[in-house]
Motif scaffolding. Structure first.
Motif, PDB file in Angstrom:
ATOM      1  N   ALA A   1      35.742  35.408  29.757  1.00 14.61           N
ATOM      2  CA  ALA A   1      35.012  36.350  30.598  1.00 14.61           C
ATOM      3  C   ALA A   1      35.997  37.302  31.281  1.00 14.61           C
ATOM      4  O   ALA A   1      35.754  38.502  31.373  1.00 14.61           O
ATOM      5  N   GLY A   2      37.118  36.772  31.736  1.00 15.34           N
ATOM      6  CA  GLY A   2      38.113  37.595  32.405  1.00 15.34           C
ATOM      7  C   GLY A   2      38.649  38.712  31.523  1.00 15.34           C
ATOM      8  O   GLY A   2      38.915  39.819  31.993  1.00 15.34           O
TER       9      GLY A   2
ATOM     10  N   ILE B   1      37.050  40.280  29.100  1.00 20.15           N
ATOM     11  CA  ILE B   1      36.091  41.333  28.748  1.00 20.15           C
ATOM     12  C   ILE B   1      35.416  41.934  29.980  1.00 20.15           C
ATOM     13  O   ILE B   1      34.601  42.836  29.858  1.00 20.15           O
ATOM     14  N   MET B   2      35.749  41.433  31.179  1.00 17.96           N
ATOM     15  CA  MET B   2      35.069  41.958  32.369  1.00 17.96           C
ATOM     16  C   MET B   2      35.624  43.326  32.747  1.00 17.96           C
ATOM     17  O   MET B   2      36.688  43.736  32.325  1.00 17.96           O
ATOM     18  N   THR B   3      34.842  44.066  33.559  1.00 20.94           N
ATOM     19  CA  THR B   3      35.339  45.318  34.105  1.00 20.94           C
ATOM     20  C   THR B   3      35.425  45.145  35.616  1.00 20.94           C
ATOM     21  O   THR B   3      34.677  44.365  36.211  1.00 20.94           O
ATOM     22  N   THR B   4      36.371  45.841  36.216  1.00 23.02           N
ATOM     23  CA  THR B   4      36.529  45.699  37.664  1.00 23.02           C
ATOM     24  C   THR B   4      35.772  46.799  38.406  1.00 23.02           C
ATOM     25  O   THR B   4      35.815  46.861  39.622  1.00 23.02           O
ATOM     26  N   GLU B   5      35.068  47.671  37.653  1.00 20.97           N
ATOM     27  CA  GLU B   5      34.358  48.787  38.281  1.00 20.97           C
ATOM     28  C   GLU B   5      32.893  48.451  38.520  1.00 20.97           C
ATOM     29  O   GLU B   5      32.027  48.765  37.704  1.00 20.97           O
ATOM     30  N   PHE B   6      32.616  47.758  39.616  1.00 24.74           N
ATOM     31  CA  PHE B   6      31.243  47.377  39.952  1.00 24.74           C
ATOM     32  C   PHE B   6      30.945  47.819  41.381  1.00 24.74           C
ATOM     33  O   PHE B   6      31.836  48.300  42.090  1.00 24.74           O
TER      34      PHE B   6
ATOM     35  N   LEU C   1      21.464  42.241  33.577  1.00 26.26           N
ATOM     36  CA  LEU C   1      22.155  43.462  33.165  1.00 26.26           C
ATOM     37  C   LEU C   1      23.662  43.241  33.212  1.00 26.26           C
ATOM     38  O   LEU C   1      24.418  43.884  32.509  1.00 26.26           O
ATOM     39  N   ALA C   2      24.088  42.337  34.089  1.00 26.11           N
ATOM     40  CA  ALA C   2      25.512  42.042  34.227  1.00 26.11           C
ATOM     41  C   ALA C   2      25.633  40.688  34.917  1.00 26.11           C
ATOM     42  O   ALA C   2      24.724  40.268  35.640  1.00 26.11           O
ATOM     43  N   VAL C   3      26.740  40.002  34.688  1.00 21.63           N
ATOM     44  CA  VAL C   3      26.978  38.738  35.383  1.00 21.63           C
ATOM     45  C   VAL C   3      28.308  38.864  36.117  1.00 21.63           C
ATOM     46  O   VAL C   3      29.294  39.360  35.558  1.00 21.63           O
ATOM     47  N   PRO C   4      28.345  38.486  37.418  1.00 22.76           N
ATOM     48  CA  PRO C   4      29.599  38.620  38.169  1.00 22.76           C
ATOM     49  C   PRO C   4      30.584  37.498  37.825  1.00 22.76           C
ATOM     50  O   PRO C   4      30.187  36.357  37.623  1.00 22.76           O
ATOM     51  N   VAL C   5      31.854  37.860  37.752  1.00 23.83           N
ATOM     52  CA  VAL C   5      32.918  36.890  37.519  1.00 23.83           C
ATOM     53  C   VAL C   5      33.553  36.612  38.880  1.00 23.83           C
ATOM     54  O   VAL C   5      34.002  37.546  39.546  1.00 23.83           O
TER      55      VAL C   5
ATOM     56  N   ASP D   1      37.860  31.149  42.716  1.00 24.77           N
ATOM     57  CA  ASP D   1      37.552  29.879  43.371  1.00 24.77           C
ATOM     58  C   ASP D   1      36.973  30.056  44.767  1.00 24.77           C
ATOM     59  O   ASP D   1      36.294  29.172  45.290  1.00 24.77           O
ATOM     60  N   ASP D   2      37.260  31.209  45.402  1.00 26.24           N
ATOM     61  CA  ASP D   2      36.763  31.448  46.761  1.00 26.24           C
ATOM     62  C   ASP D   2      35.447  32.208  46.775  1.00 26.24           C
ATOM     63  O   ASP D   2      35.060  32.754  47.814  1.00 26.24           O
ATOM     64  N   ASP D   3      34.781  32.330  45.601  1.00 26.09           N
ATOM     65  CA  ASP D   3      33.520  33.061  45.520  1.00 26.09           C
ATOM     66  C   ASP D   3      33.684  34.552  45.768  1.00 26.09           C
ATOM     67  O   ASP D   3      32.746  35.234  46.179  1.00 26.09           O
ATOM     68  N   HIS D   4      34.880  35.084  45.557  1.00 23.79           N
ATOM     69  CA  HIS D   4      35.073  36.532  45.607  1.00 23.79           C
ATOM     70  C   HIS D   4      34.809  37.100  44.218  1.00 23.79           C
ATOM     71  O   HIS D   4      35.268  36.543  43.232  1.00 23.79           O
ATOM     72  N   VAL D   5      34.066  38.231  44.159  1.00 22.57           N
ATOM     73  CA  VAL D   5      33.791  38.843  42.865  1.00 22.57           C
ATOM     74  C   VAL D   5      35.040  39.576  42.395  1.00 22.57           C
ATOM     75  O   VAL D   5      35.553  40.448  43.105  1.00 22.57           O
ATOM     76  N   ILE D   6      35.562  39.216  41.205  1.00 18.83           N
ATOM     77  CA  ILE D   6      36.755  39.899  40.709  1.00 18.83           C
ATOM     78  C   ILE D   6      36.392  40.843  39.557  1.00 18.83           C
ATOM     79  O   ILE D   6      37.223  41.634  39.117  1.00 18.83           O
ATOM     80  N   GLY D   7      35.168  40.795  39.073  1.00 23.10           N
ATOM     81  CA  GLY D   7      34.750  41.707  38.012  1.00 23.10           C
ATOM     82  C   GLY D   7      33.337  41.391  37.579  1.00 23.10           C
ATOM     83  O   GLY D   7      32.716  40.466  38.116  1.00 23.10           O
ATOM     84  N   ILE D   8      32.828  42.169  36.630  1.00 23.39           N
ATOM     85  CA  ILE D   8      31.509  41.869  36.060  1.00 23.39           C
ATOM     86  C   ILE D   8      31.578  42.041  34.547  1.00 23.39           C
ATOM     87  O   ILE D   8      32.397  42.798  34.037  1.00 23.39           O
TER      88      ILE D   8
END
Lengths: 455, 455
Positions: B125-126, B128-133, B221-225, B228-235
């Motif tokens: 997932a990391g 293929i994710m994008t950081t622009e959310f 439409l998208a799933v957040p990645v 461990d601290d529940d911070h969104v790092i990408g989608i």
């Protein structure tokens, strides 16, 4: 009411209360494991909006059965509130009596939508489209459009693609995404935010695979389905396409395995249905394979003189089948992805011949080494002419692997040219084709090398 | 500048002007057919925003090569403007020298995003994710959120899923869709429009197949990645997932055909690469198939006494392989769709045995009828004991088809249990497994029926 029914009732009510808070996909997962009486009870007890959401999931397997068990009033209301494409699916699963009974209970608009949807051929864009989309006249402003979306949001399958129609003729002019719309100036006309190019559209007769290809290629959220007059009659959304793609992949994998597509989950198809889907191809392949017996009969004289030749028949046949199966699956996939098209057949042939010759040389060498090793180590005595036997096996492998690669790569083209699905060129089908030719090549090579010594 | 270069230049400028009006997917299609010099020229001439759009398409094959040819300033600006996940893909294709040269030309934010993305394993997932959310603090109002989206819309891959973060800890609290947001009261807090349940999330290490399963199951439409601290790092967006699904299907079909996955389009892989992907499995299967020669050597005595037995060897072996291949592709697909899981192996076995027995009876009957017909019609004389020969072939088919169905259905479970991809259980692999056992069954049945008469 007897005790068991009362217990089921109580369970269903509790289950409904617990489930009401869950994600709809998880409700569906839980319901799919219950018996049909419980499912119907839960659908009766769930808040109306949640029940509609559950019924709208294509993964919910018991929709038709459960609706048939509900009181007619509730069933009719639920069917009217469901998305039209799902309601059409459900109606196709009803028996005639239930369909007649419940079609009297749905509202007029839904009934007319259903009638149209049910008329399209299976797997066509028309059969998977939904009629719940957002369209606005081109004379509206951005703000008017947003206000309209706000009002109708709950009753539309998607509001992310908005179709702008000519104010007079209602023909489709442009499609605009919600993101562009809200980024626009509220007082400007909606035409100020539309893209320069006309939207991609499909006709209702087009196959769902082609719709999937367009949605993937153009990264669309939905594609509008238009009639001959450019009026939008429905849309196909990306999630319908994902579901269709998964179903197509399942079909292709099952066809590649040498059977008819099941069209039902493995766990749900009945015993007789399973036999029917598998026995047909197995029997056809067996009949094809009987030609090998005829070829063997033809070469019986050679077999009697040189029984050592029979030892390598399975090995040689399977190498031909394996190389054919590789080439076939490569080309089936390249055709599906449009990496190659029908007119590229000769380009592929020019590529597979040298590939086959190289692979055949590698396998032939392994075969020769095996015979030399066994002879030297004393595991087996291939007779005084063992060098010639090794040469026969090596040359036959070279010929058969080359032929297998070429035949395997051409078969999908031939099937497509004849109007069949190239994915029907299964590994077993190719293997059977190559087996017969493989035997002829083997005995031909043997005659060439061994006549005068062993034959 | 010489004449040829001048002509290329002129062509590229004209092409760029024509293409600037087209849909980006069509620009990509046209560019993919040009040589690399022309592609680089066109990318230099296209309006900046259009060039970025083109580079953002995963279907655009020459992105890395073309960027390497552009002036460093433009290449760096384009890379900085591209979506981070695509820029990361492109950087992986650069040779070391180009990567070093251009990484000095991209902005600091992009560089730090790229560094993170490139650290994740392939197909995760990391990776293929994008950081622009879009994310907003939970303290904002609906209107504040919409205004924010309006400002950042152009720089985000999707704005249809909005992530609501705890105002203090920035932990992910809820996800809300744009449609729900615009349907909400503008002055109410954003928390008033969020759903009751927590959003579905994935960790960056998770495989893209699992992400695809979640997006499909929950119609996202998208799933957040999240870390461990529940911070969104990408989608990961649905269109990335569709691309991943197509790539996975290609891999699976190629593996089913008995080869390694190509990882490149058929037209683009080189000759040696193609041989490498195909020769390995072919050689392994040949080595496995050599066991059939050993089995045949073991039964050489029987073969010499009853040469008529050899006639049916190809037919019997292939029937075993075909029934095995059917069962294998059924189970591979059922496992992929989670219709069955590892612990269901015995349920499947209990189902495949009666199915195999029924299919075997049908094929056995066809085999027996074939021998009777040929004998009666005088096409071939199977000798004085032809009835026993027919019985041997029939019984062997029954046994082999049953064994093939069982072995074919159990192989994907075994591979999965051992940590391999069940799709590696290709038709050729199953056929090879079943061939050896098939011969043993055939000669065993022959010994049982024919000892005392022919043997």
């Amino acid at each position: 009411m007897n005790d068991t029914a009362a217990t089921t009732d109580l369970l269903a009510v509790t289950l409904a209360q617990t489930l009401a808070q869950e994600h709809v996909a998880d409700i569906v997962e839980t319901l799919n494991e219950q018996d049909i009486a419980t499912i119907a009870h839960v659908l009766g007890e769930l808040p109306f909006e949640r029940a509609v959401e559950v019924l709208d999931q294509p993964e919910f397997g018991a929709a038709a059965e459960a609706l048939a068990l509900l009181p007619e009033g509730r069933a009719g209301a639920l069917l009217s509130a469901m998305s039209a494409d799902r309601a059409a699916d459900v109606f196709q699963e009803f028996d005639e009596e239930t369909a007649a009974r419940l079609s009297g209970r749905i509202d007029r608009q839904t009934r007319s939508d259903l009638k149209k949807l049910l008329a399209y051929p299976e797997h066509s864009a028309g059969s998977i489209m939904t009629t719940e989309f957002v369209s606005v006249p081109s004379s509206w402003s951005v703000q008017q459009t947003i206000d309209h979306i706000r009002r109708v949001e709950r009753s539309r399958e998607t509001v992310y693609a908005i179709y702008v129609l000519d104010a007079a003729t209602r023909k489709l002019v442009r499609a605009v995404s919600l993101r562009r719309l809200i980024a626009g100036d509220p007082d400007a006309p909606v035409e100020s935010v539309v893209p320069a190019h006309k939207p991609i559209t499909v006709t209702p007769e087009i196959d769902r695979e082609e719709v999937a290809r367009l949605i993937t290629k153009y990264d669309l959220l939905a594609v509008p389905v238009v009639d001959d007059d450019d009026h939008v009659i429905g849309i196909v959304t990306f999630d319908d396409v994902i579901d269709a793609m998964i179903a197509e992949t399942t079909e292709d994998v099952q066809k590649l395995g040498g059977m008819e597509a099941l069209d039902q989950p493995y766990n749900e198809i009945g015993f007789l249905g399973m036999i029917r889907k598998r026995a047909g191809w197995l029997s056809i392949l067996l009949l094809g394979e009987m030609l090998t017996a005829s070829v063997m009969q033809h070469f019986e004289g050679e077999l009697e003189k040189a029984i050592v030749l029979t030892l390598f028949i399975p090995l040689i046949m399977s190498s031909g089948g394996n190389s054919g199966s590789q080439a076939t699956s490569l080309i089936i996939r390249a055709l599906a992805l449009r990496e190659v098209t029908l007119k590229d057949w000769w380009r592929v042939a020019l590529r597979e011949v040298p590939t086959g010759l190289t692979l055949g040389t590698i396998l032939g060498a392994i075969g020769v080494v095996r015979i030399i090793l066994w002879q030297w180590a004393g595991f087996y005595d291939y007779g005084p002419h063992w060098v010639l036997v090794a040469a026969t096996v090596g040359a036959a492998l070279l010929g058969i692997v080359t032929f297998g690669s070429l035949a395997g790569s051409m078969l999908p083209f031939a099937l497509k040219r004849l109007g069949f699905d190239p994915a029907s060129a299964s590994a077993p089908f190719v293997a059977t084709l190559v087996d017969v030719t493989g035997l002829i090549i083997y005995f031909g090579v043997a005659a060439l090398i061994l006549t005068g010594t062993m034959l």
